[in-house]
Design a protein around this motif. Structure first.
Motif, mmCIF file in Angstrom:
data_model
loop_
_atom_site.group_PDB
_atom_site.id
_atom_site.type_symbol
_atom_site.label_atom_id
_atom_site.label_comp_id
_atom_site.label_asym_id
_atom_site.label_seq_id
_atom_site.Cartn_x
_atom_site.Cartn_y
_atom_site.Cartn_z
ATOM 1 N N GLN A 23 33.772 46.300 38.617
ATOM 2 C CA GLN A 23 34.370 47.452 39.270
ATOM 3 C C GLN A 23 35.612 46.913 39.963
ATOM 4 O OE1 GLN A 23 32.532 48.707 42.766
ATOM 5 N NE2 GLN A 23 33.182 50.825 42.586
ATOM 6 N N HIS A 24 36.659 47.665 40.017
ATOM 7 C CA HIS A 24 37.926 47.057 40.356
ATOM 8 C C HIS A 24 38.823 48.084 41.004
ATOM 9 C CE1 HIS A 24 40.491 43.691 39.835
ATOM 10 N NE2 HIS A 24 39.930 43.241 38.750
ATOM 11 N N TYR A 25 39.859 47.643 41.653
ATOM 12 C CA TYR A 25 40.955 48.502 42.072
ATOM 13 C C TYR A 25 40.524 49.625 43.005
ATOM 14 C CZ TYR A 25 42.065 46.541 37.460
ATOM 15 O OH TYR A 25 42.192 45.712 36.385
ATOM 16 N N ILE A 70 51.141 47.732 37.147
ATOM 17 C CA ILE A 70 49.770 47.382 36.757
ATOM 18 C C ILE A 70 49.778 45.978 36.142
ATOM 19 C CG2 ILE A 70 48.900 49.744 36.474
ATOM 20 C CD1 ILE A 70 49.187 49.370 33.418
ATOM 21 N N GLU A 71 48.625 45.330 36.156
ATOM 22 C CA GLU A 71 48.545 43.940 35.714
ATOM 23 C C GLU A 71 48.914 43.797 34.234
ATOM 24 O OE1 GLU A 71 46.252 45.700 37.117
ATOM 25 O OE2 GLU A 71 45.424 44.699 38.866
ATOM 26 N N SER A 72 49.241 42.553 33.865
ATOM 27 C CA SER A 72 49.674 42.257 32.501
ATOM 28 C C SER A 72 48.632 42.635 31.453
ATOM 29 C CB SER A 72 49.955 40.755 32.386
ATOM 30 O OG SER A 72 48.776 40.013 32.646
ATOM 31 N N ILE A 124 39.216 32.733 48.999
ATOM 32 C CA ILE A 124 40.000 33.667 49.820
ATOM 33 C C ILE A 124 39.869 35.092 49.294
ATOM 34 C CG2 ILE A 124 42.324 34.297 50.606
ATOM 35 C CD1 ILE A 124 43.097 31.385 50.522
ATOM 36 N N LYS A 125 39.866 35.234 47.964
ATOM 37 C CA LYS A 125 39.779 36.568 47.367
ATOM 38 C C LYS A 125 38.362 37.123 47.375
ATOM 39 C CE LYS A 125 41.478 37.783 43.385
ATOM 40 N NZ LYS A 125 42.214 39.037 43.420
ATOM 41 N N GLY A 126 37.374 36.211 47.458
ATOM 42 C CA GLY A 126 35.994 36.648 47.262
ATOM 43 C C GLY A 126 35.771 37.005 45.798
ATOM 44 N N ARG A 127 36.439 36.269 44.918
ATOM 45 C CA ARG A 127 36.391 36.571 43.482
ATOM 46 C C ARG A 127 35.137 35.974 42.849
ATOM 47 N NH1 ARG A 127 40.822 37.679 39.802
ATOM 48 N NH2 ARG A 127 40.614 36.792 37.724
ATOM 49 N N PRO A 128 34.434 36.725 41.984
ATOM 50 C CA PRO A 128 33.261 36.155 41.319
ATOM 51 C C PRO A 128 33.648 34.884 40.562
ATOM 52 C CG PRO A 128 33.434 38.508 40.867
ATOM 53 C CD PRO A 128 34.695 38.114 41.581
ATOM 54 N N VAL A 186 42.311 47.404 45.716
ATOM 55 C CA VAL A 186 43.470 47.797 44.917
ATOM 56 C C VAL A 186 44.482 46.642 44.858
ATOM 57 C CG1 VAL A 186 45.333 49.481 44.759
ATOM 58 C CG2 VAL A 186 43.122 50.165 45.744
ATOM 59 N N SER A 187 45.033 46.393 43.664
ATOM 60 C CA SER A 187 46.017 45.305 43.528
ATOM 61 C C SER A 187 47.285 45.617 44.328
ATOM 62 C CB SER A 187 46.369 45.103 42.054
ATOM 63 O OG SER A 187 45.231 44.750 41.326
ATOM 64 N N PRO A 188 47.991 44.555 44.783
ATOM 65 C CA PRO A 188 49.158 44.750 45.643
ATOM 66 C C PRO A 188 50.466 44.837 44.864
ATOM 67 C CG PRO A 188 48.544 42.444 45.569
ATOM 68 C CD PRO A 188 47.619 43.140 44.623
ATOM 69 N N PRO A 216 45.895 34.947 40.486
ATOM 70 C CA PRO A 216 45.248 36.253 40.326
ATOM 71 C C PRO A 216 45.916 37.250 41.262
ATOM 72 C CG PRO A 216 43.919 34.854 41.729
ATOM 73 C CD PRO A 216 45.061 34.004 41.234
ATOM 74 N N SER A 217 45.676 38.514 41.045
ATOM 75 C CA SER A 217 46.289 39.521 41.899
ATOM 76 C C SER A 217 45.940 39.227 43.365
ATOM 77 C CB SER A 217 45.812 40.913 41.496
ATOM 78 O OG SER A 217 44.407 40.961 41.429
ATOM 79 N N ALA A 218 46.942 39.391 44.239
ATOM 80 C CA ALA A 218 46.782 38.966 45.637
ATOM 81 C C ALA A 218 46.138 40.066 46.478
ATOM 82 C CB ALA A 218 48.138 38.558 46.210
ATOM 83 N N ASN A 219 44.903 40.404 46.118
ATOM 84 C CA ASN A 219 44.116 41.381 46.870
ATOM 85 C C ASN A 219 42.715 40.821 47.049
ATOM 86 O OD1 ASN A 219 44.283 42.059 43.789
ATOM 87 N ND2 ASN A 219 42.258 42.751 44.437
ATOM 88 N N ILE A 220 42.037 41.309 48.076
ATOM 89 C CA ILE A 220 40.616 40.985 48.198
ATOM 90 C C ILE A 220 39.936 41.514 46.934
ATOM 91 C CG2 ILE A 220 38.503 41.473 49.533
ATOM 92 C CD1 ILE A 220 40.366 39.960 51.316
HETATM 93 MG MG MG Z 1 42.904 41.348 39.861
#
Ligand code: MG
Ligand code: AMP
Length: 340
Positions: free
Chosen positions: A229-231, A176-178, A52-56, A147-149, A139-143
């Motif tokens: 690359q992120h956010y 911001i994330e933990s 769903i996230k398209g996460r590597p 950008v993280s939600p 994981p953060s609930a973003n594609i």
């Molecule tokens: Mg994340």
């Protein structure tokens, strides 16, 4: 599929539990950002989250548990200083990476012999984790790469129609994330900076190092997530160091002449420098904690209101700002200084 947003209450928690039991995913609030949660023991649920996230597929997930969860069910070994860290900082925005093999689905840690575990302090997160009473990878609930939600609406914007339920726990206070801390060695090692800083950890356990990946040499990096690359907002985004306000202004003026819609993101004391200049000014705030809380919301606002975002880095660079700058720098590209 319709995506429901529901305030946290006994009914929505029962509904969320049922979805998790059936192998589905549910978005949940935490004090850092919203997470996309699924059963850590369920291979299919974990695979679904990546999909769903398209996460590597080599970027491992963090397992979230409630305060009374028996950690020995999911870790192999509790390092001697871990108890001190838990007493000082948990529940809260600190993830501890423990030695752990084959305790949860093998897809969670992507083949590493460790498991990242977090006990969030958000009351709604605790209520959900208690209700299900199993570790929830979230994981953060973003594609992936977006950008993280930090609100239920952010999650909805990324996943409308893709997940059944978003538990709404309001805006995230942390933003911001933990902090991710590897505790498998003699000295704890920060893999991702966050609101629990190196200085705070040193005070409790005497020492703490920061992992700086060598992108050229490291074949097997300790925390694959730090490489990506992120956010990134969905507009062009550039950044200038704090001492380059003049360069930022020149750059903005050049872009305005091309009729581009430009927004600038800066700390509060710089807002007046940019106002009344034909740009939208996004006020990051005054204190490091405020800047952490506001950053992602403003990056998402930027993509709605401009074609080009210019971020000016805040002057403060230490403590909590280490984490904020880490996110800002990965969201916005550096502008090269042109030599004439
Ligand atoms: Mg994340
Ligand atoms: P996210 O879930 O989007 O907040 O990202 C989780 C972060 O934790 C990523 O940077 C991962 O690389 C890191 N992480 C998760 N599990 C592990 C682990 N077992 N070892 C090292 N880093 C991890």
């Amino acid at each position: 599929m319709t995506t429901k947003i529901e305030r946290i209450c006994p009914q929505s928690l029962a509904e969320a539990k049922e979805i998790i039991k059936q192998g589905g995913v549910v978005a949940m609030p935490t004090e850092t950002v919203y997470g996309l949660g699924g059963n850590a023991f369920d291979d299919n649920a974990v695979k679904k989250i990546f999909e769903i996230k398209g996460r590597p597929s080599n970027n491992p997930l963090i397992a979230h548990v409630h305060l009374d969860y028996d950690l020995s069910k999911i870790i192999d070994y509790d390092p001697p200083y871990a108890q001190k860290l838990r007493e000082a900082f948990l529940p809260g925005p600190l993830t501890l990476v423990y030695p752990s093999k084959n305790r949860v689905s093998p897809f969670v840690s992507c083949g590493l012999d460790t498991l990242a575990v977090r006990i969030p302090s958000h009351a709604g997160a605790q209520a959900f984790l208690k209700e299900v009473d199993i570790p929830i990878v979230a994981p953060s609930a973003n594609i992936s790469k977006h950008v993280s939600p930090t609100s239920a609406k952010h999650v909805f914007d990324d996943f409308n129609g893709k997940i059944p339920l978003i538990l709404d726990g309001g805006e995230c206070e942390g933003g911001i994330e933990s902090t991710v801390l590897d505790i498998t060695g003699e000295i704890p090692l920060i893999l991702r900076p966050g609101l629990i800083t190196r200085e705070m950890i040193v005070k409790v356990v005497g020492a703490c190092e920061e992992y700086i990946p060598d992108l050229e040499k490291d074949e097997k990096v300790k925390s694959p997530g730090v490489l990506y690359q992120h956010y990134t907002p969905r507009c062009q985004a550039f950044r200038f160091a704090s001492e380059r306000v003049k360069d930022a202004k020149n750059h903005i003026n050049q872009e305005l002449e091309k009729n581009k819609k430009v927004a600038v993101l800066c700390e509060r004391e710089l807002v007046k420098e940019f106002e009344n200049n034909g740009v939208a000014v996004l006020d990051l705030g005054n204190t490091p904690a405020e800047m952490a809380a506001r950053l992602y919301g403003l990056l998402r606002e930027a993509e709605d209101i401009c074609e080009l975002l210019i971020a000016v880095e805040p002057k403060e660079q230490n403590g909590v700002m280490t984490g904020v700058l880490n996110r800002l720098r990965r969201a916005c590209q550096e502008v090269e200084i042109k030599q004439n």
